[in-house]
Scaffold this active site. Sequence first.
Site, short mmCIF file in Angstrom:
data_model
loop_
_atom_site.label_atom_id
_atom_site.label_comp_id
_atom_site.label_asym_id
_atom_site.label_seq_id
_atom_site.Cartn_x
_atom_site.Cartn_y
_atom_site.Cartn_z
NE ARG A 235 -31.81 56.64 70.05
CZ ARG A 235 -30.57 57.14 70.13
NH1 ARG A 235 -29.77 57.09 69.08
NH2 ARG A 235 -30.12 57.66 71.25
CG ASP A 259 -24.45 54.24 62.57
OD1 ASP A 259 -23.58 53.34 62.42
OD2 ASP A 259 -24.44 55.04 63.52
CD GLU A 264 -29.04 50.50 67.57
OE1 GLU A 264 -29.28 50.87 66.42
OE2 GLU A 264 -28.33 51.14 68.35
CG HIS A 296 -25.82 53.41 67.34
ND1 HIS A 296 -27.07 53.26 67.87
CD2 HIS A 296 -25.56 54.74 67.40
CE1 HIS A 296 -27.54 54.44 68.24
NE2 HIS A 296 -26.65 55.35 67.96
C1 COI Z 1 -26.79 59.09 71.29
O1 COI Z 1 -26.00 59.93 71.72
O2 COI Z 1 -27.98 59.07 71.69
C2 COI Z 1 -26.34 58.09 70.32
O3 COI Z 1 -27.10 57.64 69.54
C3 COI Z 1 -24.94 57.62 70.40
C4 COI Z 1 -24.84 56.48 71.35
C5 COI Z 1 -24.67 55.18 70.65
C6 COI Z 1 -23.67 56.68 72.27
#
Ligand code: COI
Length: 332
Positions: A235, A259, A264, A296
């Site tokens: 995060r 990432d 973001e 991400h």
């Molecule tokens: C999550 O599953 O919390 C992620 O970080 C992925 C999301 C961008 C689908």
Amino acid sequence: MKILAYGIREDEKPFVKEWEQENPEVDVEITDQLLDDETVAMAKGFDGVVVYQQKPYTDTVFEKLDSYGIHNVSLRNVGVDNMNPATVKKYGFKVTNVPVYSPAAIAEFSVTQLMNLLRRTKEYFHKFERGDFRWAPQISQELNQQTVGVIGTGHIGRVAIDIYKGFGAKVIAYDVYHNPELEKEGLYVDTLDELYAKATVVTLHIPLFPSTEHMLNKAAFDKMRDGVFIVNASRGPLIDEQALIDALDSGKVAGAALDVLEDETKVFNHNMVGKNMTYPEFWNLNSRENVLISPHTAFYTNIAVQNMVKFSLSANKDLIETGTSDKLVKFD
Ligand code: COI
């Protein structure tokens, strides 16, 4: 039984179809719209909603769902940080997530990006594009020589540890909860300070809580070894971006693979071509040869997307049918 799935992307549609074929008794409707104050009314008459979005779920959304008699919400992702726990509890919602959709997807990507940092591929790519095929001065480092400090030893952290060990790296780990297997292997250090003092790479695999926001700040960077590499596919707000910029300027941090970014949601998974993007920290970080930013995408594999769709629909069905699910999120 009727489920409305919000924010369904093109790549998710085949998996929704497959799940419907496997569960013909459930009527699933989909929309590409996200769940917000404007679109929440679409849920009237449904028994549950399945959602994925990075933008926050507002209190009004929960208030309205409650007024429609809907209390079953299933996330297609793992993070619940864009939801207000007090509101969830106030209206008696049952929320599920998909805690394990493909730990390998994220672990493999974070290792890949560390390798790219160590082998300086961004610099070589730019040189190559210019027709400069010389080796120097981009002498690289080897992964097997690193001490990788893994913060967070949940599903993703543990897969990352296995991969790092496979490459011959020394691994040390920190987590408030100790995994018995890793404990036996003696991988845990007692404090973050100890990890910072020993690691040549710090990789984050923990959730975002108020207590973990900006955990990598100036004080943390100051405690790290000179020339440390930072990897974050967890995060964005875990890292204070300005502190990272300062640590890159001073050379304390030799490189970072990000990432995720603090801010973001306004840019990632949007087409920003030709658009004015006001995000000074992004531009600063992205201009550096030793910083790799990806939008991400660590999670984004065929296996992960299939599991996110199917597991969340099944969890929503379980909530509707039985009032509970093995993927129920405990907001304590
Ligand atoms: C999550 O599953 O919390 C992620 O970080 C992925 C999301 C961008 C689908």
